[in-house]
Scaffold this active site. Sequence first.
Site, mmCIF file in Angstrom:
data_model
loop_
_atom_site.group_PDB
_atom_site.id
_atom_site.type_symbol
_atom_site.label_atom_id
_atom_site.label_comp_id
_atom_site.label_asym_id
_atom_site.label_seq_id
_atom_site.Cartn_x
_atom_site.Cartn_y
_atom_site.Cartn_z
ATOM 1 C CB SER A 118 42.925 36.564 49.084
ATOM 2 O OG SER A 118 41.660 36.733 50.197
ATOM 3 N NE ARG A 150 46.908 31.538 34.058
ATOM 4 C CZ ARG A 150 45.945 30.920 33.594
ATOM 5 N NH1 ARG A 150 45.778 29.616 34.486
ATOM 6 N NH2 ARG A 150 45.504 31.869 32.435
ATOM 7 C CD GLU A 202 50.912 25.749 31.713
ATOM 8 O OE1 GLU A 202 49.626 25.925 31.018
ATOM 9 O OE2 GLU A 202 50.641 25.680 32.813
ATOM 10 C CG HIS A 215 46.796 25.095 32.009
ATOM 11 N ND1 HIS A 215 47.655 26.036 31.861
ATOM 12 C CD2 HIS A 215 45.422 25.428 32.532
ATOM 13 C CE1 HIS A 215 46.782 27.013 32.243
ATOM 14 N NE2 HIS A 215 45.580 26.168 32.525
HETATM 15 P P1 NAP Z 1 39.627 36.187 40.850
HETATM 16 O O1 NAP Z 1 37.360 35.683 40.723
HETATM 17 O O2 NAP Z 1 39.760 37.583 40.546
HETATM 18 O O3 NAP Z 1 40.194 36.142 42.194
HETATM 19 C C1 NAP Z 1 41.069 36.100 42.580
HETATM 20 C C2 NAP Z 1 42.087 35.385 44.037
HETATM 21 O O4 NAP Z 1 43.220 35.850 43.832
HETATM 22 C C3 NAP Z 1 41.007 37.059 44.909
HETATM 23 O O5 NAP Z 1 40.482 36.825 46.009
HETATM 24 C C4 NAP Z 1 42.579 38.196 45.059
HETATM 25 O O6 NAP Z 1 41.877 38.642 46.287
HETATM 26 C C5 NAP Z 1 43.757 36.639 45.178
HETATM 27 N N1 NAP Z 1 44.877 37.770 44.983
HETATM 28 C C6 NAP Z 1 45.749 38.338 43.946
HETATM 29 N N2 NAP Z 1 46.386 39.255 44.034
HETATM 30 C C7 NAP Z 1 46.924 38.501 44.818
HETATM 31 C C8 NAP Z 1 48.164 38.135 45.588
HETATM 32 N N3 NAP Z 1 49.298 39.142 44.897
HETATM 33 N N4 NAP Z 1 48.195 38.233 46.743
HETATM 34 C C9 NAP Z 1 47.434 37.007 47.313
HETATM 35 N N5 NAP Z 1 46.490 36.864 46.869
HETATM 36 C C10 NAP Z 1 46.033 37.318 45.126
HETATM 37 O O7 NAP Z 1 39.961 34.755 39.905
HETATM 38 P P2 NAP Z 1 39.380 33.572 40.179
HETATM 39 O O8 NAP Z 1 37.894 33.486 38.480
HETATM 40 O O9 NAP Z 1 38.793 32.819 40.339
HETATM 41 O O10 NAP Z 1 40.883 32.710 38.258
HETATM 42 C C11 NAP Z 1 41.981 32.735 39.522
HETATM 43 C C12 NAP Z 1 43.074 32.040 39.048
HETATM 44 O O11 NAP Z 1 42.570 31.141 38.769
HETATM 45 C C13 NAP Z 1 42.971 33.223 37.177
HETATM 46 O O12 NAP Z 1 43.241 33.925 37.081
HETATM 47 C C14 NAP Z 1 44.185 31.893 36.234
HETATM 48 O O13 NAP Z 1 45.694 32.397 36.317
HETATM 49 C C15 NAP Z 1 43.419 29.975 37.785
HETATM 50 N N6 NAP Z 1 42.662 29.778 36.248
HETATM 51 C C16 NAP Z 1 43.121 28.186 36.540
HETATM 52 C C17 NAP Z 1 42.071 27.358 35.213
HETATM 53 C C18 NAP Z 1 43.377 26.499 34.903
HETATM 54 O O14 NAP Z 1 42.825 25.670 34.080
HETATM 55 N N7 NAP Z 1 44.393 25.565 36.097
HETATM 56 C C19 NAP Z 1 41.263 27.247 35.150
HETATM 57 C C20 NAP Z 1 41.234 28.602 35.250
HETATM 58 C C21 NAP Z 1 41.365 29.764 35.735
HETATM 59 P P3 NAP Z 1 43.003 40.002 46.950
HETATM 60 O O15 NAP Z 1 42.586 41.385 45.099
HETATM 61 O O16 NAP Z 1 42.189 40.538 47.691
HETATM 62 O O17 NAP Z 1 44.709 39.256 46.704
HETATM 63 C C1 8YV Z 2 42.266 27.324 30.161
HETATM 64 C C2 8YV Z 2 42.614 28.949 32.133
HETATM 65 O O1 8YV Z 2 42.917 26.410 29.829
HETATM 66 O O2 8YV Z 2 40.820 30.246 32.438
HETATM 67 C C3 8YV Z 2 41.487 30.465 32.660
HETATM 68 O O3 8YV Z 2 42.395 30.977 33.100
HETATM 69 O O4 8YV Z 2 43.418 28.934 32.075
HETATM 70 C C4 8YV Z 2 42.493 27.640 31.595
HETATM 71 O O5 8YV Z 2 40.495 27.634 31.709
HETATM 72 C C5 8YV Z 2 42.300 28.400 28.903
HETATM 73 O O6 8YV Z 2 42.495 30.102 29.784
HETATM 74 C C6 8YV Z 2 42.577 28.290 27.873
HETATM 75 O O7 8YV Z 2 43.565 28.776 26.935
#
Ligand code: NAP
Ligand code: 8YV
Length: 318
Positions: free
Chosen positions: A173, A230, A259, A277
């Site tokens: 990160s 993403r 998507e 997703h």
């Molecule tokens: P979070 O707590 O803010 O964690 C994000 C991490 O990414 C931090 O460790 C941050 O550390 C790192 N990061 C940010 N920008 C970066 C960069 N340019 N290079 C390297 N590392 C970077 O967020 P979270 O709650 O874990 O969620 C993360 C993401 O998962 C969401 O924003 C969303 O896009 C995705 N998500 C997907 C789903 C799904 O359904 N597939 C569901 C929920 C979330 P640093 O700031 O130190 O870099």
């Molecule tokens: C959901 C997600 O699919 O929380 C996120 O960032 O990607 C997922 O939990 C989405 O945001 C629901 O619209």
Amino acid sequence: MPDLFVIGGITDAMRARLETAFTIHMASDMDDPEAWLDANGAGIAHVATNGHDGVKRAYTDRLPDLRMISCYGVGYDAIDTDLCRERGVVLTHTPNVLNAEVAATTLLLMLMCYRNALHDEAHARSGAWERDGNAPLSRSAEGRKVGILGMGRIGQEIAHKLAPFDADISYHSRSKKDVPYTYVSDLKEMARDVEVLICITPGGPSTEKLVNAEVMEALGPEGLLINVSRGSVVDEAAMIDALQSGKLGMAGLDVFEQEPHIPDALKAMSNVVLLPHVGSATVETRAAMGSLVVDNLLKHLEDGGAISPVPECADMVT
Ligand code: NAP
Ligand code: 8YV
């Protein structure tokens, strides 16, 4: 009652609570939401949306009195936070309540890839087992070297869930975290050293195509790429090339660049597992997310505060 403009869907449970405090206007019920906002947008202070739809500029421009956007999802790359700050609009999201589910989805993808679950299920279901004999051996998910790109809330939960698999965990990160895993300041270097690369950063410009051809080549022909962050974080065209040419071994994907479109090339590959997703998409977790969306709106109505503002808006509320 005050008005709430809703982009995308809401569950029945959300509607039941919201109806006690707001008059709900669903963009999806309108023939022309922009024309509706031209006539009715003034005075609307609250919007509910989700991480996919966000709030387009054509809507914010027609909501002069907007004060809060409550987003169903933790990722908010589809919403312009600079504009929110400029306009004094508090943006909230749904962190933490989905960590365990998204981490479970990540493990599911990793197990499906290594254990060849799709092939084996088809082998059993199709009668091929009886007709042709045992399925070919798969690969073990035990004791793998795993690199996590993004050691935030979900990244840490993924690491936690990997413990029973005796994974050797490193992470990348922008800053080092207070976690018991090996920090690697260079993503390509980490990719070279691991067998599995898991992407779980936010989307948006700062992470766009962070996982490029070089990173995937470093991960290598035996490497497994998992993307639950993403679609924008991985160079999809380069990933397809790498998977087709054998420079990258396998991929487990929950998210895509456009998507709900998934390129045919990915659909045709047997070394790829595809999910639509669904990282957080269980009844239980979506109920928790929905609750938090509503809690934020009701709190703002009550005293102008918010429960889970995004970091960019944290100083705007109590
Ligand atoms: P979070 O707590 O803010 O964690 C994000 C991490 O990414 C931090 O460790 C941050 O550390 C790192 N990061 C940010 N920008 C970066 C960069 N340019 N290079 C390297 N590392 C970077 O967020 P979270 O709650 O874990 O969620 C993360 C993401 O998962 C969401 O924003 C969303 O896009 C995705 N998500 C997907 C789903 C799904 O359904 N597939 C569901 C929920 C979330 P640093 O700031 O130190 O870099
Ligand atoms: C959901 C997600 O699919 O929380 C996120 O960032 O990607 C997922 O939990 C989405 O945001 C629901 O619209």
